[in-house]
Design a protein around this motif. Sequence first.
Motif, PDB file in Angstrom:
ATOM      1  N   ARG A   1       0.860  -1.166   0.039  1.00 22.76           N
ATOM      2  CA  ARG A   1       0.156  -0.096   0.173  1.00 22.76           C
ATOM      3  C   ARG A   1       0.900   1.184  -0.007  1.00 22.76           C
ATOM      4  O   ARG A   1       0.645   1.978  -0.514  1.00 22.76           O
ATOM      5  CB  ARG A   1      -1.184   0.006   1.348  1.00 22.76           C
TER       6      ARG A   1
ATOM      7  N   LYS B   1       1.583   2.523  -3.732  1.00 18.67           N
ATOM      8  CA  LYS B   1       0.408   2.943  -4.599  1.00 18.67           C
ATOM      9  C   LYS B   1       0.542   4.430  -4.832  1.00 18.67           C
ATOM     10  O   LYS B   1       0.388   5.181  -3.883  1.00 18.67           O
ATOM     11  CB  LYS B   1      -0.639   2.398  -4.304  1.00 18.67           C
TER      12      LYS B   1
ATOM     13  N   CYS C   1      -1.946   7.513  -4.852  1.00 17.54           N
ATOM     14  CA  CYS C   1      -3.312   7.558  -4.474  1.00 17.54           C
ATOM     15  C   CYS C   1      -4.243   8.638  -5.192  1.00 17.54           C
ATOM     16  O   CYS C   1      -3.890   9.098  -5.944  1.00 17.54           O
ATOM     17  CB  CYS C   1      -3.138   8.714  -3.082  1.00 17.54           C
TER      18      CYS C   1
ATOM     19  N   PRO D   1      -1.566   7.219   3.009  1.00 18.50           N
ATOM     20  CA  PRO D   1      -1.296   5.862   2.826  1.00 18.50           C
ATOM     21  C   PRO D   1      -0.479   5.155   3.796  1.00 18.50           C
ATOM     22  O   PRO D   1      -0.536   4.081   4.105  1.00 18.50           O
ATOM     23  CB  PRO D   1      -0.551   5.840   1.329  1.00 18.50           C
ATOM     24  N   GLN D   2       0.142   5.984   4.794  1.00 14.59           N
ATOM     25  CA  GLN D   2       0.723   5.461   5.786  1.00 14.59           C
ATOM     26  C   GLN D   2       0.027   4.805   6.967  1.00 14.59           C
ATOM     27  O   GLN D   2       0.303   4.074   7.658  1.00 14.59           O
ATOM     28  CB  GLN D   2       1.741   6.429   6.306  1.00 14.59           C
TER      29      GLN D   2
ATOM     30  N   LEU E   1      -5.622   5.177   0.700  1.00 13.37           N
ATOM     31  CA  LEU E   1      -5.036   5.553  -0.179  1.00 13.37           C
ATOM     32  C   LEU E   1      -5.661   6.580  -1.115  1.00 13.37           C
ATOM     33  O   LEU E   1      -6.319   6.499  -2.061  1.00 13.37           O
ATOM     34  CB  LEU E   1      -4.940   4.236  -1.253  1.00 13.37           C
ATOM     35  N   THR E   2      -5.626   7.857  -0.176  1.00 12.36           N
ATOM     36  CA  THR E   2      -6.064   9.170  -0.929  1.00 12.36           C
ATOM     37  C   THR E   2      -5.036  10.212  -0.775  1.00 12.36           C
ATOM     38  O   THR E   2      -4.043  10.144   0.075  1.00 12.36           O
ATOM     39  CB  THR E   2      -7.496   9.720  -0.004  1.00 12.36           C
ATOM     40  N   ARG E   3      -5.362  11.241  -1.526  1.00 11.04           N
ATOM     41  CA  ARG E   3      -4.064  12.467  -1.533  1.00 11.04           C
ATOM     42  C   ARG E   3      -4.374  13.324  -0.507  1.00 11.04           C
ATOM     43  O   ARG E   3      -4.832  14.406  -0.718  1.00 11.04           O
ATOM     44  CB  ARG E   3      -4.199  12.991  -2.964  1.00 11.04           C
TER      45      ARG E   3
ATOM     46  N   HIS F   1       4.883  10.238  -0.827  1.00 13.40           N
ATOM     47  CA  HIS F   1       4.126   9.102  -0.471  1.00 13.40           C
ATOM     48  C   HIS F   1       2.730   9.052  -1.109  1.00 13.40           C
ATOM     49  O   HIS F   1       2.391   7.703  -1.250  1.00 13.40           O
ATOM     50  CB  HIS F   1       3.843   9.376   1.118  1.00 13.40           C
ATOM     51  N   LEU F   2       2.044  10.087  -1.458  1.00  6.32           N
ATOM     52  CA  LEU F   2       0.952  10.096  -2.469  1.00  6.32           C
ATOM     53  C   LEU F   2       1.203   9.607  -3.868  1.00  6.32           C
ATOM     54  O   LEU F   2       0.238   8.985  -4.423  1.00  6.32           O
ATOM     55  CB  LEU F   2       0.468  11.368  -2.310  1.00  6.32           C
TER      56      LEU F   2
ATOM     57  N   GLY G   1       3.304   6.957  -4.426  1.00  2.21           N
ATOM     58  CA  GLY G   1       3.795   5.737  -3.966  1.00  2.21           C
ATOM     59  C   GLY G   1       5.475   5.687  -3.829  1.00  2.21           C
ATOM     60  O   GLY G   1       5.993   4.648  -4.241  1.00  2.21           O
TER      61      GLY G   1
END
Length: 173
Positions: A13, A16, A18, A50-51, A55-57, A141-142, A144
């Motif tokens: 996850r 990915k 987001c 995502p952490q 899985l959204t921005r 992170h957003l 991936g």
Amino acid sequence: MTVKPILIHPDPRLKKACAPITVFDKNLAQLADDMLETMYDAPGVGLAAPQVGVLTRMFVMDCVKEEGGTPEPMALINPKVVWESEERNVYEEGCLSIPGQYADVERPKMVRVTWQDVNGVAQEQEFDELWATCAQHEIDHLDGTLFIDHLKPMKRQMITRKMQKYKRELARE
């Protein structure tokens, strides 16, 4: 507010890209509050959705670290770097999803970021130094990308192996 469990690398996850956020409601505001609580509890200066397995921005940050400083919590939704300085900075970065591991990463010293707040209102601000590094780290992170993805392959593999071992030890507890 609820402290959420933080995903530890390697976890698919975390790799990915987001999805943009389109609904601005009380659930989003609650997620932002929970993420800030989780970040402060960790403790850290930034935390991306995502952490915590969402899985959204969106990410939260507060880079006020000095003792007695007034906290400046921020929640940035659908953030985008719209300008970066040519001048670069090197910071020793760490990550709540890669506990205990740090490495120097070079990034633009200043960035201008656009985003929406939890009510969907457009925002724009220029960030410098640690704030700029944190914003870029969290936006990565957003998409991936982890800070170790900016390192040479040997160093990245060494840190990933340490995290795999750490996760095995946690599973045994």
